[in-house]
Write a protein that holds these residues in place. Structure first.
Motif, PDB file in Angstrom:
ATOM      1  N   ARG A  29       0.842  -1.209   0.000  1.00 54.28           N
ATOM      2  CA  ARG A  29       0.000   0.000   0.000  1.00 54.28           C
ATOM      3  C   ARG A  29       0.870   1.250   0.000  1.00 54.28           C
ATOM      4  O   ARG A  29       0.545   2.257  -0.638  1.00 54.28           O
ATOM      5  N   TYR A  32       2.130   1.755  -3.441  1.00 53.86           N
ATOM      6  CA  TYR A  32       1.028   2.284  -4.263  1.00 53.86           C
ATOM      7  C   TYR A  32       0.940   3.807  -4.153  1.00 53.86           C
ATOM      8  O   TYR A  32       0.644   4.494  -5.147  1.00 53.86           O
ATOM      9  N   ASP A  35       2.824   5.987  -6.705  1.00 53.20           N
ATOM     10  CA  ASP A  35       2.402   6.073  -8.098  1.00 53.20           C
ATOM     11  C   ASP A  35       1.897   7.478  -8.408  1.00 53.20           C
ATOM     12  O   ASP A  35       1.274   8.136  -7.573  1.00 53.20           O
ATOM     13  N   SER A  58      -2.058  -7.600  -5.885  1.00 48.04           N
ATOM     14  CA  SER A  58      -2.544  -7.293  -7.223  1.00 48.04           C
ATOM     15  C   SER A  58      -3.753  -6.373  -7.168  1.00 48.04           C
ATOM     16  O   SER A  58      -3.876  -5.427  -7.961  1.00 48.04           O
ATOM     17  N   ARG A  59      -4.644  -6.619  -6.219  1.00 54.33           N
ATOM     18  CA  ARG A  59      -5.833  -5.763  -6.079  1.00 54.33           C
ATOM     19  C   ARG A  59      -5.428  -4.354  -5.654  1.00 54.33           C
ATOM     20  O   ARG A  59      -5.990  -3.361  -6.129  1.00 54.33           O
ATOM     21  N   GLU A  62      -3.798  -2.576  -8.720  1.00 58.93           N
ATOM     22  CA  GLU A  62      -4.519  -2.728  -9.989  1.00 58.93           C
ATOM     23  C   GLU A  62      -4.670  -1.427 -10.759  1.00 58.93           C
ATOM     24  O   GLU A  62      -4.530  -1.391 -11.984  1.00 58.93           O
ATOM     25  N   SER A  63      -4.947  -0.331 -10.076  1.00 63.21           N
ATOM     26  CA  SER A  63      -5.200   0.934 -10.763  1.00 63.21           C
ATOM     27  C   SER A  63      -3.937   1.780 -10.933  1.00 63.21           C
ATOM     28  O   SER A  63      -4.010   2.928 -11.359  1.00 63.21           O
ATOM     29  N   SER A  64      -2.779   1.204 -10.633  1.00 62.15           N
ATOM     30  CA  SER A  64      -1.525   1.960 -10.698  1.00 62.15           C
ATOM     31  C   SER A  64      -0.686   1.528 -11.896  1.00 62.15           C
ATOM     32  O   SER A  64      -1.040   0.604 -12.628  1.00 62.15           O
ATOM     33  N   HIS A  65       0.452   2.213 -12.071  1.00 58.31           N
ATOM     34  CA  HIS A  65       1.416   1.839 -13.097  1.00 58.31           C
ATOM     35  C   HIS A  65       2.482   0.886 -12.545  1.00 58.31           C
ATOM     36  O   HIS A  65       3.384   0.471 -13.270  1.00 58.31           O
TER      37      HIS A  65
END
Length: 255
Positions: A29, A32, A35, A58-59, A62-65
């Motif tokens: 986290r 994350y 990003d 992965s969850r 998921e919305s990151s690069h």
């Protein structure tokens, strides 16, 4: 002939087996949150937690690069291989990169060059980027001898992997001199540059991207000294503090 453009820079960190489940997820986290920073335009970032936390990691990502990695893989997609992890399953779980052939696995679990090459081929076959760890075991005190010996020891490690993967897939080579892993200081910058320049020649002519990262007590200030030879850094315990990881990424992006 003009030199070929260098690939995008890349920084990654492996958690090995240092964290428990909740600490691993907390760390992911934290990654994350990095990003979207300015360095995203120049630097790719990946994180490699343990197998158990892959799905939740992965969850989170998921919305990151940010690319998710796994610490090992087996060379078959399925079958009676108790305790092993399928490359197909890793891909389905959200992994993008898989670390193969780390010095610890070669030394502690007897992984051979043949195994490493087969695993790299299996990873590529399933759409994963093989991150293959290579490096020499011994270090010569005479610089010129050290470079030549390192290249000769690493050469078969590289050529066997490149022969096992399709010509058009991406491969990341993590140059980690075994004698520098866990040391107080990284390997001498001139040594790293000279060795990695020679290793890069082995991948000349490939259609796929071949990136080289350095690992082995890497930290602040490391990349600028070796940027001539490598495309990024593969970090260990130092980067288990998110603030340290951010500092290194910023340095790589600015160098």
């Amino acid at each position: 002939m003009a030199p070929l453009p260098r690939p995008r820079r890349i920084v990654g960190v492996s958690l090995k087996m240092y964290f428990d489940l909740q600490s691993s997820l907390s760390y992911v986290r934290g990654v994350y949150q990095l990003d979207g920073e300015a360095w995203n335009a120049r630097v790719d970032l990946f994180v490699i937690p343990d197998f158990v936390t892959l799905m939740e990691s992965s969850r989170i990502l998921e919305s990151s690069h940010i690319m998710l990695g796994a610490q090992d893989v087996f060379w078959e997609d399925q079958g009676a291989f108790t305790g092993e992890v399928s490359p197909r399953v890793l891909q389905q779980a959200g992994a993008k990169i898989v670390e193969i052939g780390h010095a610890e696995r070669r030394a502690m679990f007897g992984e051979t060059g043949e195994w490493v090459a087969k695993k790299a081929g299996a990873a590529a076959r399933n759409g994963l980027i093989p991150l293959v760890c290579i490096g020499e075991k011994t270090h010569h005190s005479i610089a010129s001898a050290a470079v030549g010996a390192a290249v000769e020891e690493c050469r078969p490690q590289v050529t066997s992997v490149l022969a096992a993967v399709p010509d058009d897939v991406e491969v990341i080579l993590a140059y980690e001199p075994v004698w520098a892993i866990g040391a107080a200081e990284p390997a001498d910058p001139d040594h790293v540059v000279h060795v990695t320049k020679e290793l890069r020649k082995l991948a000349a002519g490939r259609n796929g991207v071949t990136r080289i990262v350095y690992g082995g007590s890497a930290g602040p200030g490391t990349f600028a000294k070796i940027a001539e030879g490598v495309d990024g850094l593969f970090l260990g315990r130092f980067a288990h503090d998110i603030k340290n990881l951010k500092q290194v990424i910023e340095e790589v992006g600015a160098a």
